[in-house]
Write a protein that holds these residues in place. Sequence first.
Motif, short mmCIF file in Angstrom:
data_model
loop_
_atom_site.label_atom_id
_atom_site.label_comp_id
_atom_site.label_asym_id
_atom_site.label_seq_id
_atom_site.Cartn_x
_atom_site.Cartn_y
_atom_site.Cartn_z
N HIS A 115 0.31 -1.14 -0.14
CA HIS A 115 0.04 -0.06 0.02
C HIS A 115 0.66 1.15 0.18
CE1 HIS A 115 -3.53 2.42 0.76
NE2 HIS A 115 -2.98 3.10 1.72
N ASN B 108 -2.01 9.57 5.59
CA ASN B 108 -3.25 9.86 5.26
C ASN B 108 -2.68 12.05 5.52
OD1 ASN B 108 -4.71 8.31 4.99
ND2 ASN B 108 -5.38 7.35 7.27
N HIS C 63 -4.55 13.91 2.70
CA HIS C 63 -5.88 14.39 2.66
C HIS C 63 -5.63 15.97 3.51
CE1 HIS C 63 -8.39 11.22 2.44
NE2 HIS C 63 -7.89 9.80 3.13
N GLN D 284 -17.53 10.28 7.12
CA GLN D 284 -15.82 10.12 5.97
C GLN D 284 -15.49 8.41 7.19
OE1 GLN D 284 -12.55 12.95 5.53
NE2 GLN D 284 -11.62 11.14 5.31
N ASP E 208 -13.35 4.63 7.90
CA ASP E 208 -11.69 4.56 7.70
C ASP E 208 -11.25 4.14 6.62
OD1 ASP E 208 -11.50 5.33 10.88
OD2 ASP E 208 -10.62 3.08 11.61
N GLY E 209 -10.16 4.19 6.03
CA GLY E 209 -9.64 3.82 4.53
C GLY E 209 -8.70 2.42 5.85
N VAL E 210 -7.87 1.77 4.36
CA VAL E 210 -7.25 0.71 4.45
C VAL E 210 -6.15 1.11 5.57
CG1 VAL E 210 -5.60 -0.98 3.61
CG2 VAL E 210 -7.30 -0.28 1.78
N ARG F 248 -7.57 1.04 9.33
CA ARG F 248 -8.38 0.00 9.82
C ARG F 248 -7.49 -0.86 10.65
NH1 ARG F 248 -11.58 -0.10 5.38
NH2 ARG F 248 -10.26 -1.47 4.47
#
Length: 295
Positions: free
Chosen positions: A116, A209, A213, A250, A252-254, A257
């Motif tokens: 990732h 993040n 973001h 919104q 949680d992303g990978v 999480r």
Amino acid sequence: MWGRGRYAQHLGRPLTWFGCYLRWLPLVFISWIAVVYAIRLGVYAMADRTYEHPGWGFVIVYESLKLTYFSGLWLGVLFGIESFGQWQLQWRRLLQTQKALAEAQLAHLQGQLRPHFLFNALNTISALMHTDVVRADRLVAELGDLLRVSLRSNEHEMTPLADELRMLELYAGIMLERFRDRVTLDWQVDRTLLKTPVPSLLLQPLLENAFKHGVEPTVVHVRIMVSVRHEADSLEVVIRNSGSRLAPEQRDGVGLRNCRERLGIIYGSAASLRVDNGDDGVAARIAIPMGDAAP
């Protein structure tokens, strides 16, 4: 005959377990009565006396009931001892199984993070490849350093905070090259905590993040702060970025999480990860107990 563990396979069926031992009682009755009364009669005979006892029918019933009572008590104690031993054995096996499953899950989660963040780092380099070859070349070298550190951390689930921050600095260096003149990164680290063990690759998704973001969607200058301090009985790590706000819906992303799941496996409910809006942006806050990880 009374050895511990002989019929351990029947402990789950108490009646069968007791039956395996009690089936020998008739032979025990006969042997006991024959031996005991032979001794008594012999001792009295040597003393020129006569041993008087009730009729043999009464003797057989009385001695049989007495032996049944004491055998029941002894078997009850033996059953309790063997059951406790089996429970301990099964409990140890369960703990070993749970540990193996947790380690496998951690390895899976950790494996998810590497491709990732590698994909995102390569994406950053590809964005510069056609506009600034020198910077792109420098980023490739920095990515190589980052991968070497990451591969070393793969040997252990836990790593000293100093090594985790070193990997975070290497990742930050790549992102700062990409967003040069658009972001400032401040470090506030209590250096007395550098030897504290933390899960490897735990902080990188949070910093990622902040760039993704907080910096990428805007052209205004963004300030990111990484804070590490000792709070109560916990190690607290805060990664805060200015400018952006969390949307109410919104999710949680990978990365987030993954971090939550790893913290839950290693520390149980003793650790926490919160991401919320602050006064001037978004803060991701991790609290890790300073003691050992949960079993």
